[in-house]
Scaffold this motif. Structure first.
Motif, mmCIF file in Angstrom:
data_model
loop_
_atom_site.group_PDB
_atom_site.id
_atom_site.type_symbol
_atom_site.label_atom_id
_atom_site.label_comp_id
_atom_site.label_asym_id
_atom_site.label_seq_id
_atom_site.Cartn_x
_atom_site.Cartn_y
_atom_site.Cartn_z
ATOM 1 N N ILE A 87 0.806 -1.223 0.000
ATOM 2 C CA ILE A 87 0.000 0.000 0.000
ATOM 3 C C ILE A 87 0.838 1.272 0.000
ATOM 4 C CG2 ILE A 87 -2.086 -1.022 0.979
ATOM 5 C CD1 ILE A 87 -1.122 -0.048 3.729
ATOM 6 N N ALA A 91 -0.204 5.261 -0.752
ATOM 7 C CA ALA A 91 0.001 6.178 0.381
ATOM 8 C C ALA A 91 0.872 7.363 -0.039
ATOM 9 C CB ALA A 91 0.628 5.431 1.559
ATOM 10 N N ILE A 102 -7.379 7.626 2.736
ATOM 11 C CA ILE A 102 -7.230 6.972 1.433
ATOM 12 C C ILE A 102 -8.311 5.906 1.321
ATOM 13 C CG2 ILE A 102 -5.700 5.620 -0.044
ATOM 14 C CD1 ILE A 102 -3.380 6.797 1.780
ATOM 15 N N LEU A 120 -6.096 4.409 5.883
ATOM 16 C CA LEU A 120 -6.419 3.697 4.650
ATOM 17 C C LEU A 120 -7.639 2.831 4.882
ATOM 18 C CD1 LEU A 120 -3.026 3.741 4.870
ATOM 19 C CD2 LEU A 120 -3.373 2.899 2.561
#
Length: 169
Positions: A87, A91, A102, A120
């Motif tokens: 990720i 990011a 996100i 996230l």
């Protein structure tokens, strides 16, 4: 209290999208791609949306950055950011946009986690979930950056208690 409904990877579902929209009173709605619908489909009305790897309507943007309730959201499907690998790419891209939250899909794996100063959220899939049986979507709510809650719901509207997530940004 600001509430945002977040879903992804509905892969052609229409009746379920309509039911989810009717079920909850929220301030904003986000679809993280792979709806497999046309961008102007009535089921997607009111959503901030992005295109996924299975969306054929090229009018969908690849990503969106929007400010909601004092927080900046970065929305992308994730396939262009290699979210199945890790990720950090998404990011970093969100950081370039100044985003604290996100929202992404693509993996069909529901979850919320904090990475540094970013939250996230992957709402999972309401059609083809992975790593869990439940077909899921999420609702994020907050009064302040010090009290953020993310709850996950099954496609039929039942809360998934062991997935609840709370944090501050």
């Amino acid at each position: 209290m600001t509430k945002v409904l977040i879903l992804s990877d509905s892969h052609g579902l229409t009746k379920e999208l309509k039911e989810i929209k009717k079920r909850h009173t929220v301030d904003y709605m986000i679809h993280c791609g792979d709806s497999e619908l046309e961008m102007d489909a009535t089921e997607l009305e009111g959503f901030y949306m992005v295109g996924g790897n299975m969306d054929m309507d090229h009018r969908f943007p690849d990503e969106q950055t929007v400010t909601i309730g004092g927080l900046t959201f970065f929305i992308a499907h994730g396939h262009l950011h290699n979210v199945k690998g890790n990720i950090s790419t998404i990011a970093y891209r969100a950081e370039e946009e100044g985003a604290q939250v996100i929202c992404f899909g693509h993996t069909h794996i529901a979850g919320a986690e904090k990475l540094g100063a970013q939250l996230l959220i992957n709402p999972g899939s309401i059609r083809l979930p992975r790593n869990r049986q439940e077909k899921t979507y999420a609702i994020m709510e907050w009064n302040s950056k010090d009290d953020i809650k993310v709850n996950f719901y099954t496609e039929t509207g039942e809360i998934v208690p062991d997935m609840a997530y709370s944090t501050m940004l």
